[in-house]
Design an enzyme around this catalytic site. Structure first.
Site, PDB file in Angstrom:
ATOM      1  N   LEU A  93       0.874  -1.165   0.000  1.00  0.00           N
ATOM      2  CA  LEU A  93       0.000   0.000   0.000  1.00  0.00           C
ATOM      3  C   LEU A  93       0.912   1.215   0.000  1.00  0.00           C
ATOM      4  CD1 LEU A  93      -2.697  -0.902   2.708  1.00  0.00           C
ATOM      5  CD2 LEU A  93      -2.931  -1.060   0.230  1.00  0.00           C
ATOM      6  N   ASP A  94       0.550   2.241  -0.761  1.00  0.00           N
ATOM      7  CA  ASP A  94       1.365   3.457  -0.778  1.00  0.00           C
ATOM      8  C   ASP A  94       1.447   4.067   0.622  1.00  0.00           C
ATOM      9  OD1 ASP A  94       1.762   3.266  -3.517  1.00  0.00           O
ATOM     10  OD2 ASP A  94       0.010   4.500  -3.988  1.00  0.00           O
ATOM     11  N   LYS A  95       2.459   4.876   0.838  1.00  0.00           N
ATOM     12  CA  LYS A  95       2.653   5.533   2.130  1.00  0.00           C
ATOM     13  C   LYS A  95       1.395   6.287   2.565  1.00  0.00           C
ATOM     14  CE  LYS A  95       5.621   8.950   4.423  1.00  0.00           C
ATOM     15  NZ  LYS A  95       6.792   9.857   4.267  1.00  0.00           N
TER      16      LYS A  95
ATOM     17  N   THR B 271      -1.689   5.688   1.742  1.00  0.00           N
ATOM     18  CA  THR B 271      -2.884   4.847   1.776  1.00  0.00           C
ATOM     19  C   THR B 271      -2.922   4.065   3.083  1.00  0.00           C
ATOM     20  OG1 THR B 271      -2.780   4.584  -0.630  1.00  0.00           O
ATOM     21  CG2 THR B 271      -4.169   3.043   0.571  1.00  0.00           C
TER      22      THR B 271
ATOM     23  N   ARG C 271      -5.088   5.894  -8.103  1.00  0.00           N
ATOM     24  CA  ARG C 271      -4.768   7.317  -8.131  1.00  0.00           C
ATOM     25  C   ARG C 271      -4.737   7.851  -9.565  1.00  0.00           C
ATOM     26  NH1 ARG C 271       0.547   7.411  -4.449  1.00  0.00           N
ATOM     27  NH2 ARG C 271       0.356   9.672  -4.777  1.00  0.00           N
TER      28      ARG C 271
END
Length: 305
Positions: free
Chosen positions: A142-144, A146, A242
């Site tokens: 998961l992105d930072k 998110t 995104r």
């Protein structure tokens, strides 16, 4: 003593678009490392036997020689970082990741990651993976910015069991996002191809040469020029949700990389993950409630409808 430099020599294929930069070719085709890492690690670059810069444009038939240093060894240390654990057994740990926590060490984030926290929480984790493994237990990311459900493995066999489900697209994922703007329909399907943006390596973009990406969306609520959406990615490309929402003209609130002008934490949350656990014949669902930042931001908007 430092290790001897490595090298690779390749003939540029006909399929490579004329004008491709050498650093882009190293990153995207040879996949040695990123363009930013190339500036630090390439020690010698020759094109047809002559020294050139990383910005040099290539044409099919060119002979490229790259000499480079190995990446510095990352020392993974256990760190006592609090974790919200949704489920744990002898094979897996399911975590409710907070916004701002990076999943694994990388350039710019050598510590303070989920992996460091897992090494502290599971004292035997490091010994279950090959020496030098920089992402022990990581199955997906998961992105930072998110938050939400992420599953990690405690051993190699479990990691491969879980990773295979992701590869075969047998994992069901549900996200919720607050976006700026209005999607063209109450529900829809976004399908495109995504590739790394050559002008900004931190971004991805839609393009005919990228990898196929599919997202289903549904509008849950509308309020003051914003929408609360449910999102079901059928593929798992980097930054997929995104990019897709930005392509609709509806950037995720707080996602400045893809067009949001709102200064806030990113409003993207992985609220449900469904897959099979090792040793279990049936799929299991794991859920994470919406974080407080969603309710706080939504209350601050105008009238709902």
């Amino acid at each position: 003593m430092s290790a001897e430099p490595r090298s690779v020599e390749v003939r540029i294929a006909e399929q490579v678009p004329p004008g491709t930069r050498a650093d882009s070719y190293i990153a995207d085709t040879l996949r040695l490392f990123s363009r930013s890492q190339a500036r630090k690690r390439v020690t010698r670059l020759l094109l047809n036997g002559k020294p050139v810069k990383l910005s040099r444009r290539l044409v099919p038939g060119d002979l490229l020689f790259v000499e480079y240093r190995d990446a510095p060894v990352v020392e993974l240390l256990p760190e006592d970082i609090p974790l919200s654990i949704l489920y744990e057994d002898r094979n897996v740990v399911v975590v409710d990741k907070p916004v701002g926590l990076v999943v694994h060490p990388a350039a710019g984030n050598p510590s303070g990651t989920l992996v460091n926290a897992l090494l502290y929480h599971c004292s035997r984790l490091g010994g279950e993976f090959p020496e030098g493994e920089v992402r022990p237990g990581v199955v997906h990311r998961l992105d930072k910015g998110t938050s939400g459900v992420i599953i990690t493995a405690k051993n190699l066999a479990s990691r491969e069991f879980l990773a295979r489900q992701f590869r075969l697209r047998r994992v069901s994922k549900l996200y919720v996002a607050i976006v700026q703007g209005q999607p063209p329909a109450e529900a829809g399907r976004i399908e495109s191809r995504l590739a790394r943006d050559r002008r900004n390596r931190k971004r991805f973009r839609e393009g005919i040469h990228g990898k196929r990406a599919v997202t289903l969306y549904r509008v849950l609520r509308r309020k003051a020029g914003h929408c609360l959406l449910s999102l079901r990615p059928h593929t798992g490309r980097t930054h997929q949700l995104r990019v897709h929402l930005s392509s609709l003209g509806c950037p995720i609130v707080g996602d400045s990389l893809y067009g949001s002008k709102v200064r806030a934490e990113m409003m993207l949350h992985a609220c449900r993950l469904r897959l099979r656990l090792p040793g279990c014949p049936q799929a299991t669902s794991f859920r994470s409630p919406l974080p407080a930042r969603f309710a706080s931001y939504w209350r601050g908007l105008g009238s709902a409808r």
